[in-house]
Design a protein around this motif. Structure first.
Motif, PDB file in Angstrom:
ATOM      1  N   PRO A 261      17.408   2.853  -2.846  1.00  0.00           N
ATOM      2  CA  PRO A 261      18.016   2.840  -4.176  1.00  0.00           C
ATOM      3  C   PRO A 261      16.958   2.397  -5.199  1.00  0.00           C
ATOM      4  CG  PRO A 261      19.326   1.560  -2.607  1.00  0.00           C
ATOM      5  CD  PRO A 261      18.048   1.920  -1.924  1.00  0.00           C
ATOM      6  N   ARG A 262      17.072   2.902  -6.410  1.00  0.00           N
ATOM      7  CA  ARG A 262      16.072   2.599  -7.448  1.00  0.00           C
ATOM      8  C   ARG A 262      15.933   1.081  -7.646  1.00  0.00           C
ATOM      9  NH1 ARG A 262      16.950   1.989 -12.841  1.00  0.00           N
ATOM     10  NH2 ARG A 262      15.199   2.432 -14.228  1.00  0.00           N
ATOM     11  N   THR A 263      17.093   0.392  -7.686  1.00  0.00           N
ATOM     12  CA  THR A 263      17.052  -1.060  -7.914  1.00  0.00           C
ATOM     13  C   THR A 263      16.339  -1.798  -6.770  1.00  0.00           C
ATOM     14  OG1 THR A 263      19.250  -1.073  -6.983  1.00  0.00           O
ATOM     15  CG2 THR A 263      19.091  -1.279  -9.380  1.00  0.00           C
ATOM     16  N   THR A 264      16.536  -1.277  -5.574  1.00  0.00           N
ATOM     17  CA  THR A 264      15.878  -1.910  -4.420  1.00  0.00           C
ATOM     18  C   THR A 264      14.368  -1.774  -4.534  1.00  0.00           C
ATOM     19  OG1 THR A 264      17.777  -1.309  -3.083  1.00  0.00           O
ATOM     20  CG2 THR A 264      15.791  -1.970  -1.893  1.00  0.00           C
ATOM     21  N   LEU A 265      13.924  -0.576  -4.935  1.00  0.00           N
ATOM     22  CA  LEU A 265      12.482  -0.368  -5.063  1.00  0.00           C
ATOM     23  C   LEU A 265      11.917  -1.302  -6.140  1.00  0.00           C
ATOM     24  CD1 LEU A 265       9.833   0.964  -4.420  1.00  0.00           C
ATOM     25  CD2 LEU A 265      10.445   2.859  -5.937  1.00  0.00           C
ATOM     26  N   ILE A 266      12.641  -1.411  -7.269  1.00  0.00           N
ATOM     27  CA  ILE A 266      12.140  -2.287  -8.345  1.00  0.00           C
ATOM     28  C   ILE A 266      12.067  -3.736  -7.842  1.00  0.00           C
ATOM     29  CG2 ILE A 266      12.704  -3.240 -10.628  1.00  0.00           C
ATOM     30  CD1 ILE A 266      13.872  -0.416 -11.268  1.00  0.00           C
ATOM     31  N   TYR A 267      13.074  -4.134  -7.094  1.00  0.00           N
ATOM     32  CA  TYR A 267      13.076  -5.489  -6.548  1.00  0.00           C
ATOM     33  C   TYR A 267      11.875  -5.712  -5.625  1.00  0.00           C
ATOM     34  CZ  TYR A 267      14.477  -9.466  -3.712  1.00  0.00           C
ATOM     35  OH  TYR A 267      14.501 -10.662  -3.049  1.00  0.00           O
ATOM     36  N   LYS A 268      11.634  -4.707  -4.752  1.00  0.00           N
ATOM     37  CA  LYS A 268      10.515  -4.815  -3.810  1.00  0.00           C
ATOM     38  C   LYS A 268       9.189  -4.871  -4.565  1.00  0.00           C
ATOM     39  CE  LYS A 268      11.823  -2.713   0.617  1.00  0.00           C
ATOM     40  NZ  LYS A 268      11.090  -3.599   1.523  1.00  0.00           N
ATOM     41  N   MET A 269       9.080  -4.021  -5.619  1.00  0.00           N
ATOM     42  CA  MET A 269       7.829  -3.999  -6.392  1.00  0.00           C
ATOM     43  C   MET A 269       7.571  -5.374  -7.010  1.00  0.00           C
ATOM     44  SD  MET A 269       8.168  -0.265  -8.180  1.00  0.00           S
ATOM     45  CE  MET A 269       6.807  -0.454  -9.326  1.00  0.00           C
ATOM     46  N   ARG A 270       8.651  -5.968  -7.475  1.00  0.00           N
ATOM     47  CA  ARG A 270       8.509  -7.283  -8.093  1.00  0.00           C
ATOM     48  C   ARG A 270       8.040  -8.313  -7.061  1.00  0.00           C
ATOM     49  NH1 ARG A 270      13.260 -11.247  -9.547  1.00  0.00           N
ATOM     50  NH2 ARG A 270      12.087 -12.824 -10.679  1.00  0.00           N
ATOM     51  N   LYS A 271       8.706  -8.241  -5.897  1.00  0.00           N
ATOM     52  CA  LYS A 271       8.369  -9.190  -4.837  1.00  0.00           C
ATOM     53  C   LYS A 271       6.922  -9.048  -4.376  1.00  0.00           C
ATOM     54  CE  LYS A 271      10.435 -10.112  -0.844  1.00  0.00           C
ATOM     55  NZ  LYS A 271      11.394 -10.012   0.250  1.00  0.00           N
ATOM     56  N   LEU A 272       6.461  -7.793  -4.384  1.00  0.00           N
ATOM     57  CA  LEU A 272       5.111  -7.537  -3.888  1.00  0.00           C
ATOM     58  C   LEU A 272       4.064  -7.606  -4.999  1.00  0.00           C
ATOM     59  CD1 LEU A 272       6.006  -4.557  -1.514  1.00  0.00           C
ATOM     60  CD2 LEU A 272       5.273  -6.837  -0.806  1.00  0.00           C
ATOM     61  N   GLY A 273       4.525  -7.900  -6.236  1.00  0.00           N
ATOM     62  CA  GLY A 273       3.584  -8.058  -7.356  1.00  0.00           C
ATOM     63  C   GLY A 273       2.995  -6.742  -7.829  1.00  0.00           C
ATOM     64  N   ILE A 274       3.793  -5.656  -7.702  1.00  0.00           N
ATOM     65  CA  ILE A 274       3.283  -4.357  -8.172  1.00  0.00           C
ATOM     66  C   ILE A 274       3.754  -4.149  -9.622  1.00  0.00           C
ATOM     67  CG2 ILE A 274       3.264  -1.850  -7.796  1.00  0.00           C
ATOM     68  CD1 ILE A 274       4.086  -2.487  -4.851  1.00  0.00           C
TER      69      ILE A 274
ATOM     70  N   GLN B   3      15.348  12.422  -9.239  1.00  0.00           N
ATOM     71  CA  GLN B   3      15.132  13.301  -8.082  1.00  0.00           C
ATOM     72  C   GLN B   3      13.688  13.236  -7.567  1.00  0.00           C
ATOM     73  OE1 GLN B   3      17.646  14.884  -6.802  1.00  0.00           O
ATOM     74  NE2 GLN B   3      16.502  16.044  -5.251  1.00  0.00           N
ATOM     75  N   ASP B   4      12.688  13.233  -8.525  1.00  0.00           N
ATOM     76  CA  ASP B   4      11.277  13.270  -8.116  1.00  0.00           C
ATOM     77  C   ASP B   4      10.635  11.884  -8.082  1.00  0.00           C
ATOM     78  OD1 ASP B   4      11.412  16.017  -8.019  1.00  0.00           O
ATOM     79  OD2 ASP B   4      11.047  16.192 -10.185  1.00  0.00           O
TER      80      ASP B   4
ATOM     81  N   GLU C 189       0.830  -1.214   0.000  1.00  0.00           N
ATOM     82  CA  GLU C 189       0.000   0.000   0.000  1.00  0.00           C
ATOM     83  C   GLU C 189       0.858   1.254   0.000  1.00  0.00           C
ATOM     84  OE1 GLU C 189      -2.942   0.351   3.219  1.00  0.00           O
ATOM     85  OE2 GLU C 189      -3.729  -1.554   2.433  1.00  0.00           O
ATOM     86  N   HIS C 190       1.905   1.234   0.837  1.00  0.00           N
ATOM     87  CA  HIS C 190       2.764   2.410   0.977  1.00  0.00           C
ATOM     88  C   HIS C 190       3.486   2.704  -0.331  1.00  0.00           C
ATOM     89  CE1 HIS C 190       5.077   5.427   2.898  1.00  0.00           C
ATOM     90  NE2 HIS C 190       6.224   4.754   2.918  1.00  0.00           N
ATOM     91  N   ILE C 191       3.985   1.643  -0.983  1.00  0.00           N
ATOM     92  CA  ILE C 191       4.725   1.837  -2.232  1.00  0.00           C
ATOM     93  C   ILE C 191       3.795   2.340  -3.335  1.00  0.00           C
ATOM     94  CG2 ILE C 191       5.989   0.600  -4.068  1.00  0.00           C
ATOM     95  CD1 ILE C 191       7.295  -1.067  -1.828  1.00  0.00           C
ATOM     96  N   VAL C 192       2.609   1.711  -3.447  1.00  0.00           N
ATOM     97  CA  VAL C 192       1.672   2.124  -4.511  1.00  0.00           C
ATOM     98  C   VAL C 192       1.247   3.586  -4.289  1.00  0.00           C
ATOM     99  CG1 VAL C 192      -0.656   1.727  -5.445  1.00  0.00           C
ATOM    100  CG2 VAL C 192       0.870  -0.201  -5.073  1.00  0.00           C
ATOM    101  N   GLU C 193       1.038   3.956  -3.038  1.00  0.00           N
ATOM    102  CA  GLU C 193       0.628   5.324  -2.741  1.00  0.00           C
ATOM    103  C   GLU C 193       1.724   6.305  -3.182  1.00  0.00           C
ATOM    104  OE1 GLU C 193      -1.064   5.722   1.253  1.00  0.00           O
ATOM    105  OE2 GLU C 193      -0.114   7.711   1.277  1.00  0.00           O
ATOM    106  N   THR C 194       2.982   5.960  -2.856  1.00  0.00           N
ATOM    107  CA  THR C 194       4.101   6.838  -3.249  1.00  0.00           C
ATOM    108  C   THR C 194       4.212   6.893  -4.772  1.00  0.00           C
ATOM    109  OG1 THR C 194       5.199   6.041  -1.254  1.00  0.00           O
ATOM    110  CG2 THR C 194       6.551   7.304  -2.784  1.00  0.00           C
ATOM    111  N   LEU C 195       4.031   5.748  -5.435  1.00  0.00           N
ATOM    112  CA  LEU C 195       4.100   5.726  -6.902  1.00  0.00           C
ATOM    113  C   LEU C 195       2.986   6.588  -7.497  1.00  0.00           C
ATOM    114  CD1 LEU C 195       4.931   1.942  -7.396  1.00  0.00           C
ATOM    115  CD2 LEU C 195       6.320   3.842  -8.272  1.00  0.00           C
TER     116      LEU C 195
ATOM    117  N   ARG D 249      11.841   9.294  -2.831  1.00  0.00           N
ATOM    118  CA  ARG D 249      10.897   9.630  -1.743  1.00  0.00           C
ATOM    119  C   ARG D 249      10.880   8.579  -0.642  1.00  0.00           C
ATOM    120  NH1 ARG D 249       5.472  12.716  -3.319  1.00  0.00           N
ATOM    121  NH2 ARG D 249       6.345  14.139  -4.866  1.00  0.00           N
ATOM    122  N   LEU D 250      11.052   7.337  -1.076  1.00  0.00           N
ATOM    123  CA  LEU D 250      11.008   6.254  -0.076  1.00  0.00           C
ATOM    124  C   LEU D 250      12.367   6.032   0.584  1.00  0.00           C
ATOM    125  CD1 LEU D 250       8.839   3.760  -2.165  1.00  0.00           C
ATOM    126  CD2 LEU D 250       8.167   4.754   0.029  1.00  0.00           C
ATOM    127  N   GLY D 251      13.392   6.794   0.084  1.00  0.00           N
ATOM    128  CA  GLY D 251      14.738   6.641   0.660  1.00  0.00           C
ATOM    129  C   GLY D 251      15.363   5.316   0.283  1.00  0.00           C
TER     130      GLY D 251
END
Ligand SMILES: Nc1ncnc2c1ncn2[C@@H]1O[C@H](COP(=O)(O)OP(=O)(O)OP(=O)(O)O)[C@@H](O)[C@H]1O
Ligand SMILES: [Mg+2]
Length: 333
Positions: free
Chosen positions: A295-308, A285-286, A269-275, A291-293
């Motif tokens: 690394p870009r690759t980490t966020l992509i990995y998390k999105m994949r794991k969470l099925g976003i 930058q934006d 929920e938190h990631i989708v809201e930020t996206l 915003r979530l603090g």
């Protein structure tokens, strides 16, 4: 109420105590309904102890525990010789409760043929002992209880409607323990202290995970089941730290699985809201990663794991493919 152990602090339990105080001073019949083990008898006693009859007797009769043929005599008494084995005149529970309270437990099991006589005793406050023509007058407050749906029994013609309305002047419904979660900790502490003293087995710590497990269980047997569980736990805890019996520990495992799922839901929920806020821009930058603090690759990995699934910024490439590439580089994320 001083002599009774009435433990609980939940809003539902406090509302119940207020109701007890409100109905105690009057003489109207009370019908307590609630699942097994919710404390119906305890509440019936509390009504008696809080009212003007407290110095007279509280007489309990379990209608389910006495064979139908004997119930009439139990309730109203009998004369000598009224039936085989009636050696002496005997007072019934109605008469024994004169000036006090008669608690009719499991009232749903009252045989239909006895119900008119009970109705008369409630309405006219009089009855005759078995084998007698002499009318006995009494002043009794009746509190009845059942874990059956008495209204249902009435509609199935298994319980007389007139008696139901006569008993149900003040209805009290006891909530099941799973609707009174804040009561679980004080009840647990109370039962631990009680059984630790009784079993001479000091317990000085109730770990948080034990409390969490107790709160996660749905307690079909309500307070009685909790009480029995704590008795076993006190008995079998190896030291002075409370340990739960195996069956309840299995509930902990199930509940922590649920907790893990809930954590993933919150992350998603938190990631989708930020996206949404960044119009699905991930990097830069934006972007959401910034915003979530993360690394870009980490966020992509998390999105994949969470099925976003991505919606815009990753262009036409499906996230699974891109994430696969990125996450090899971010294996530690
Ligand atoms: N609020 C409470 N604080 C402490 N102990 C309680 C409380 N409510 C119930 N108990 C305990 O839980 C057990 C079950 O209570 P009780 O016999 O009153 O339930 P019940 O609803 O009459 O059950 P049943 O439907 O099986 O007859 C008893 O040992 C009682 O002392
Ligand atoms: Mg009971």
């Amino acid at each position: 109420m001083a002599t009774l152990d009435l433990i609980g602090s939940s809003p539902k339990f406090r509302a119940l105590l207020t109701e007890v105080e409100r109905v105690a001073p009057v003489d109207s019949a009370v019908l307590i309904q609630g699942e097994t083990g919710t404390g119906k008898e305890v509440i019936a006693r509390a009504i008696h102890e809080s009212g003007p009859r407290r110095n007279r007797r509280f007489v309990a009769l379990n209608c389910a525990a006495i064979p139908g043929a004997l119930l009439e005599s139990e309730l109203f008494g009998h004369e000598r010789g009224a039936f085989t084995g009636a050696w002496a005149q005997t007072k019934g529970r109605f008469q024994l409760a004169d000036g006090g309270t008669l608690f009719l437990d499991e009232i749903g099991d009252m045989p239909l043929e006895l119900q008119p006589k009970l109705l008369r005793a409630l309405q006219e406050r009089e009855f005759e002992r078995l084998g007698s023509t002499q009318t006995v007058r009494v002043n009794v407050r009746v509190v009845a209880a059942t874990n059956q749906d008495l209204g249902q029994l009435v509609s199935r013609k298994l319980f007389r409607a007139d008696l139901f309305y006569r008993l149900n002047v003040i209805p009290i419904r006891l909530p099941p323990l799973r609707e009174r979660i804040p009561d679980i900790l004080p009840l647990t502490e109370f039962f631990v202290a009680k059984f630790a003293a009784r079993l001479n087995k000091p317990i000085d710590l109730i770990p948080d995970e034990v409390v969490a497990a107790l709160k996660a269980h749905d307690w079909p047997g309500n307070i009685r089941e909790l009480q029995n569980c704590i008795e076993r736990a006190v008995l079998f805890s190896p030291g002075s730290v409370l340990r739960l019996p195996l069956d309840l520990r299995q509930t902990v495992a199930q509940s922590s699985e649920t907790a893990a799922r809930t954590l993933a839901d919150a992350d998603r929920e938190h990631i989708v809201e930020t996206l949404n806020q960044t119009n699905w821009l991930i990097g830069g930058q934006d972007g959401a990663a910034n915003r979530l603090g993360l690394p870009r690759t980490t966020l992509i990995y998390k999105m994949r794991k969470l099925g976003i699934e991505t919606r815009r910024s990753l262009g036409a490439r499906p996230i699974r493919q891109l994430a696969g590439e990125q996450c090899r580089a971010a294996a530690s994320c």
